[in-house]
Write a protein that holds these residues in place. Sequence first.
Motif: not given
Length: 286
Positions: A94-102, A127-128, A135-138
Amino acid sequence: MDETRVEAFLQAVSTGSFSAAARAMGYTPAGVLRLVDALESELGVTLLERTSRGVVPTKAGEALVPDLRELAVLSGRVKGLAAEIASPDRGTVRLGSARSLAAHWLAPAIARFGDRHPGVTVQLREGATPELARWLTAREVDVCVGGPQQGRSWTYLGESRYVALVPREHPFARRPFLHLSDFDREPLVQIRPGRGTDTALLMAEEGVEPDVRFSTADIETAKAMVGAGIGICLTIDLAGPVEAFGAVMVPMAAIDPFRFGVVHRGEGSLSAATTAFVEELVSLGA
């Protein structure tokens, strides 16, 4: 509670025979009988009785069958999840990414990882920076790629310069570079307003107040709106090409590049598949 004992009991109930249960489990009938006896001793009740119709559950056995079946299913799930956690070739990242990098920086890494680990699914959420931290904390994501997060270790992957996206016919398109002050009161296409994005923070720190004419969460839509002449946009050059939209990229002066890296909750929180994915990201950024 020993799952093999539970399985022996459930097989005996399903087949109505110790012999049939033994064949299904690869045991001897005497072995199955010992397992059921041990379960009865553990629970303190008689679970099975022999009749002319074979082996049938007692009233206590009938009452316990639903819960013991549920226990067996749960045990199987736990085993399956443990196998996924332990294997770099199974499971989900499950990966979170800055939108401009994805779309542009991460895509090759995900593709290469998929070739090496075809049994692993990567779920991407964009996301920002503040959203990534939440998201990481949760525990809604396992790992993030983006700017530094306060209080967490962060491994540098790369950097990208800030640029302005400008309509091809705009006077700014002929400038060698722009300053943040050029955005003051200028019609703006804003990406993810109110989400604490890095570009919004940069303008706020400089006291720049653009005239926001259009906002969107999608960088491709932002490019199209810029090309249509609605306004200019502040982003990073990893956002990808803009010429097809009728826009140009103009470098920003006097702004440090956006530095991005990988962050997670700690090595002990990562599955084997996620650890392998982090290693893939680091190798790509090296």
